[in-house]
Structures are given as C-alpha cells and as structure tokens.
Design an enzyme around this catalytic site. Structure first.
Site, PDB file in Angstrom:
ATOM      1  N   LYS A 111      -9.473  36.057 -24.720  1.00  0.00           N
ATOM      2  CA  LYS A 111     -11.224  36.064 -24.250  1.00  0.00           C
ATOM      3  C   LYS A 111     -11.144  35.737 -22.848  1.00  0.00           C
ATOM      4  O   LYS A 111     -10.368  34.902 -22.239  1.00  0.00           O
ATOM      5  CB  LYS A 111     -11.771  35.227 -25.298  1.00  0.00           C
ATOM      6  CG  LYS A 111     -13.311  35.516 -25.479  1.00  0.00           C
ATOM      7  CD  LYS A 111     -13.541  37.005 -26.330  1.00  0.00           C
ATOM      8  CE  LYS A 111     -14.654  36.826 -26.703  1.00  0.00           C
ATOM      9  NZ  LYS A 111     -14.852  37.831 -28.079  1.00  0.00           N
TER      10      LYS A 111
HETATM   11  P1  NAD Z   1     -25.243  41.203 -26.272  1.00  0.00           P
HETATM   12  O1  NAD Z   1     -25.257  40.656 -24.731  1.00  0.00           O
HETATM   13  O2  NAD Z   1     -25.410  42.568 -26.268  1.00  0.00           O
HETATM   14  O3  NAD Z   1     -26.507  40.445 -27.007  1.00  0.00           O
HETATM   15  C1  NAD Z   1     -26.645  38.916 -27.029  1.00  0.00           C
HETATM   16  C2  NAD Z   1     -27.972  38.876 -27.822  1.00  0.00           C
HETATM   17  O4  NAD Z   1     -28.089  37.319 -27.856  1.00  0.00           O
HETATM   18  C3  NAD Z   1     -29.150  38.981 -26.865  1.00  0.00           C
HETATM   19  O5  NAD Z   1     -30.257  39.704 -27.781  1.00  0.00           O
HETATM   20  C4  NAD Z   1     -29.497  37.640 -26.473  1.00  0.00           C
HETATM   21  O6  NAD Z   1     -30.971  37.481 -26.318  1.00  0.00           O
HETATM   22  C5  NAD Z   1     -29.097  36.874 -27.566  1.00  0.00           C
HETATM   23  N1  NAD Z   1     -29.191  35.529 -27.300  1.00  0.00           N
HETATM   24  C6  NAD Z   1     -28.240  35.162 -26.133  1.00  0.00           C
HETATM   25  N2  NAD Z   1     -28.440  33.740 -25.871  1.00  0.00           N
HETATM   26  C7  NAD Z   1     -29.096  33.237 -26.952  1.00  0.00           C
HETATM   27  C8  NAD Z   1     -29.505  32.097 -27.470  1.00  0.00           C
HETATM   28  N3  NAD Z   1     -29.484  31.034 -26.739  1.00  0.00           N
HETATM   29  N4  NAD Z   1     -30.439  31.883 -28.562  1.00  0.00           N
HETATM   30  C9  NAD Z   1     -30.793  33.236 -29.322  1.00  0.00           C
HETATM   31  N5  NAD Z   1     -30.331  34.406 -28.830  1.00  0.00           N
HETATM   32  C10 NAD Z   1     -29.524  34.545 -27.886  1.00  0.00           C
HETATM   33  O7  NAD Z   1     -24.050  40.524 -26.892  1.00  0.00           O
HETATM   34  P2  NAD Z   1     -23.387  41.286 -28.395  1.00  0.00           P
HETATM   35  O8  NAD Z   1     -22.269  42.186 -27.747  1.00  0.00           O
HETATM   36  O9  NAD Z   1     -24.288  41.868 -29.184  1.00  0.00           O
HETATM   37  O10 NAD Z   1     -22.585  39.968 -28.901  1.00  0.00           O
HETATM   38  C11 NAD Z   1     -23.211  39.161 -29.656  1.00  0.00           C
HETATM   39  C12 NAD Z   1     -22.178  38.499 -30.624  1.00  0.00           C
HETATM   40  O11 NAD Z   1     -21.349  39.286 -31.143  1.00  0.00           O
HETATM   41  C13 NAD Z   1     -21.333  37.371 -29.427  1.00  0.00           C
HETATM   42  O12 NAD Z   1     -21.001  36.229 -30.383  1.00  0.00           O
HETATM   43  C14 NAD Z   1     -19.953  38.311 -29.535  1.00  0.00           C
HETATM   44  O13 NAD Z   1     -19.081  37.553 -29.237  1.00  0.00           O
HETATM   45  C15 NAD Z   1     -20.059  38.904 -30.970  1.00  0.00           C
HETATM   46  N6  NAD Z   1     -19.223  40.155 -30.969  1.00  0.00           N
HETATM   47  C16 NAD Z   1     -19.557  41.282 -30.119  1.00  0.00           C
HETATM   48  C17 NAD Z   1     -18.675  42.412 -30.306  1.00  0.00           C
HETATM   49  C18 NAD Z   1     -19.074  43.663 -29.720  1.00  0.00           C
HETATM   50  O14 NAD Z   1     -18.343  44.630 -29.820  1.00  0.00           O
HETATM   51  N7  NAD Z   1     -19.999  43.713 -28.934  1.00  0.00           N
HETATM   52  C19 NAD Z   1     -17.873  42.307 -31.308  1.00  0.00           C
HETATM   53  C20 NAD Z   1     -17.321  41.350 -31.997  1.00  0.00           C
HETATM   54  C21 NAD Z   1     -18.291  40.280 -31.805  1.00  0.00           C
END
Ligand code: NAD
Length: 426
Positions: A111
C-alpha cells in the site's frame, strides 16, 4: 464532517498487529513465520519536486510499503490523503496480504500514497505530482513485482497517468507489454469493464449472502453508509436495486438523513461535479454527524477511512450487520463491543475483496492480451466472491467463531503453508 484525526494512523497499525497476533495464537503459527509476517519487507519513502501552477516548486513525500510477497507480486492501492504516512501504509499493506491470501490470489500485499489533500491542487498539478511520484518509485513498482491500484482520492485517471509514466520511462522494447503495472485503469487504456464497481459489488454480495443465510432477503432492509466514493456509491446502488433502503450517508463534509430513502443516483449526480461532496443535496436533510452511527438501521457500511468504529461509538450502533467496505474501519475495542452486542461484522478482507479480485482479472486480461466483456467479468467476480464467502462461512461454523477470526485463520494459514513448503532462502 468527520474529524480526520479520528482516523488515527498509529492505531490502524495497532489494530492490524492485534488481529495478526490473535490469529497467530489461535493457529499456533510457526514462530519463525510469525517473525516474518510481523514485519513489512520494504518501506519506501520518496521525496520529489513538482512545479506548481504558480511557477513555484513544491516538494512532496510519497510512500510505498511492501509487506509480503510469499504468494506473488505485491498488490495494493495508492491513497492521496492527509493521513497517509509510513505507519498507515504498513497497516494497509498487511491487510492487503491477508486479503489476497484469503481470496486465493497469486499476490502479496502493499500500500502507499502521498500525504496530500487533492482538493488543494488543480488537475494539472495532480497529474504532475502523480507522474513525478511514479518516476521516483522507479523499479520499486512493476507488472511482475508490485502493482498499485486506486484507493481513497485516486481513480482511473490517476492509474492512467502512472501506467503512461511507467511505460514511457522503461526500455522501448518492453513498453507495450507493461500496461499491467497498475490496475483500475480506464477501460480505453487497458482497464477492465466492471472494475469500477467490483469493490461495491462485493460489499453488496457478501451482505446479500449473509442475509440469505438467515432465511431473509434485502427487500425493505435499511442501511447507512459512511463514505460516498467509489465503494460507498456502488454498494448503495446494488443494494437499492435489490429493494434495500438507503436512509443515511456521511462523507467528509456532511451527514444526510431521509427515513423514506435517499435516491442513490440523484445523490451521485449531485456529488460528482462537487469533487464527490454530498453537501447541499436536497433529497435528504443534513443532521449532526455525531448521530450517524447511532441511527436505527439493519446494515451499517463504513466505506471511508480506518478506525471509525471504536470504543467511543460502537455501543451506539443499532445495525445488526456491519459490512466493512473500508479497510480497517473497526478497531479491536470497537469490535469487542459489537460482538458482545450480537452484531455480525463482515470483515474488510472479505467484504471489500471484490476490488482486488477485479484487479486480478484486469492484470490477467492485460498479461494475456485479452478483452473481457462486462457480463463475463461480473459472472466471474460473483463466482469468486461467493467461493471466498463460503470458505469463511464454513470456517465460522466449524470453529464457532466470528467472521474476522475465521477469515484471518484461512488467510494466514495459506501463507504459512507456502513458507513451510519453500523454506527460507538460503
Ligand atoms: P473514494 O476516495 O472514492 O471515497 C472516499 C469517501 O470517503 C468519500 O466520500 C469521502 O468524502 C469519504 N471520507 C473521506 N474522509 C472522510 C472522513 N474523515 N469522514 C467521513 N467520510 C470521509 O475512496 P474509495 O475508493 O471509495 O475507498 C473507500 C474505502 O474503501 C477506503 O478505506 C479504501 O481503502 C477501501 N477500499 C477501496 C477499494 C477500491 O477499489 N476503491 C477496494 C478495497 C477497499
């Protein structure tokens, strides 16, 4: 708005180590293998200069932590967020190792990212930051060595810039064969049809299967989502398509509530042009963020950052299922309270594994020079996620344990077997 400081970086590392040691004790993990898995193989920190739009030069710090590659090349996302540092990357890299192992993929875990808030930069600056970061990482990433993917605040565009920079800076003869240095690319640039929805689809599917195993279905079930980015949006979309009702959404800027249900598509259309912010949406009323976790609902999906469910708020949670879309959203103290209250947690390494499974398909597609259609991708994804779900479900029943413990036992045992078979070089 949630305070960013609640996503405590040090405790994310504490959380993953606590989970690892607990599992190691249960399976009586070989002490030598425990030593190896308890550390991260490589922690790469790069500092690099970038020309800003105003003509000045700013220096950025980027991270890539490679935890373990016993099962294959390192694999894991790149995050652009103020909370990114070496400890956060170490924790997230370890989770990737467990996740890829649990899913039976030929990958290890990594990561990384840059400690920035991308909203403070223009698109042109983000492109230069991303390209210089890629250049600084150099051969520390590579299609058969370490393969990044999107994570918080990075997306298909970010991956396209990385792929292009990487391919432009290696020898001419190798250029065309190295598209799979990253996954999560735009479909027009080697990306996989359906990779955009793969994580959210997995979140939805694992919830659906759990509900089904209780003789129920999703129709009329209420759910709340923290984070309305890639994962939160797609999970909500699939759930509402099966008749579930989204009653609250929280992001970094606002918390919305509507007992009658929030339209996922309308909220998406509202938030997209606002760099993802849900603030100002008229199809729901804004509420105090501190009430979010205590809202009455059947399912809670944390899909934002780590360490959101802690001893400070876990006792408020009324949902019967917590589906971890985010990585590491629940700390061990929070988890203890949830389990004592009879709440089932679908752990991150199972719940959001659709993303890395989709990434694996993209990597295979690029490697083999193939093009897969959306329908085919979704079928393969469903089959694989269900296999992993059933594996964990069986372990839960046999061991009479919780879902995270069961998932960790499967994941860590698989790596232990690989080490036992191969031994330690030299
Ligand atoms: P993203 O950037 O598309 O969205 C993140 C969201 O979290 C946004 O709506 C943002 O406003 C919100 N956010 C950020 N800081 C925040 C806070 N302090 N309080 C409340 N909300 C907050 O990211 P994503 O790709 O959707 O990833 C979200 C989570 O899922 C992360 O933990 C990531 O590691 C995990 N994840 C993502 C993927 C992927 O394929 N994108 C895969 C596995 C896990």
């Amino acid at each position: 708005m949630i305070e960013t400081k609640t996503a405590n970086r040090q405790s994310m590392y504490d959380t993953v180590m606590n989970q690892f040691h607990k599992t190691a004790d249960i399976i009586n993990l070989n002490p030598n293998i425990k030593k190896i898995l308890g550390i991260t193989n490589n922690e790469i920190i790069v500092h690099f200069p970038v020309k800003m739009d105003n003509g000045k030069v700013a220096v950025f710090t980027g991270y890539r932590v490679q935890h373990n590659n016993a099962l294959g090349p390192y694999k894991g996302g790149l995050r652009y967020h103020p909370t990114v540092d070496v400890d956060a990357a170490k924790a997230l890299a370890m989770w990737m190792t467990w996740k890829t192992s649990l899913a039976g993929l030929p990958y290890g875990g990594a990561k990384g990212g840059i400690q920035i808030d991308p909203r403070n930069y223009s698109d042109a600056e983000l492109e230069r930051i991303t390209r210089r970061f890629t250049y600084a990482l150099g051969e520390n990433i590579g299609p058969e060595h370490d393969i990044p993917a999107p994570d918080v605040n990075t997306n298909t565009q970010t991956m396209a810039w990385i792929a292009d920079t990487y391919m432009s800076t290696i020898s001419t003869s190798e250029r065309s064969q190295n598209q799979h240095v990253v996954t999560g690319k735009p479909v027009g640039s080697g990306g996989l049809e359906g990779r955009d929805r793969a994580t959210g689809f997995g979140v939805f599917l694992t919830i659906k299967e759990l509900v089904k195993s209780r003789g129920e279905n999703l129709k009329g079930k209420t759910f709340i989502v923290q984070g309305f980015g890639n994962v939160g949006y797609w999970a909500s979309k699939f759930l509402t398509e099966e008749g579930a009702l989204l009653v609250s959404v929280q992001d970094a800027h606002a918390t919305l509530y509507n007992a009658e249900g929030i339209s996922v598509e309308d909220l998406f259309e509202h938030s997209s042009p606002r760099k993802g912010s849900i603030q100002g949406f008229t199809g729901a009323r804004e509420i105090d963020p501190k009430h979010f976790f205590g809202l009455k609902c059947d399912i809670l999906i944390p899909a934002a950052l780590g360490n959101q469910i802690t001893e400070e708020n876990a006792y408020q949670i009324k949902a019967g299922i917590v589906a971890e879309g985010a990585n590491g959203p629940t700390n061990p103290e929070g988890e203890k309270i949830l389990l004592e209250n009879g709440i089932t947690i679908i752990p991150d390494i199972l719940c959001n594994s659709g993303g890395v499974i989709g990434s694996y398909f993209e990597w295979l597609q690029n490697r083999n020079g193939e093009l897969w259609e959306l329908e085919e991708v979704m079928q393969k994804l469903e089959k694989k996620i269900l296999q992993v779900f059933k594996k964990v479900q069986t372990e839960v029943a046999e061991r009479e344990t919780d879902w995270r413990t069961a998932a960790y036992i499967i994941a860590i045992s698989r790596i232990e077997t690989a080490y036992r078979q191969r031994g330690i070089f030299p």
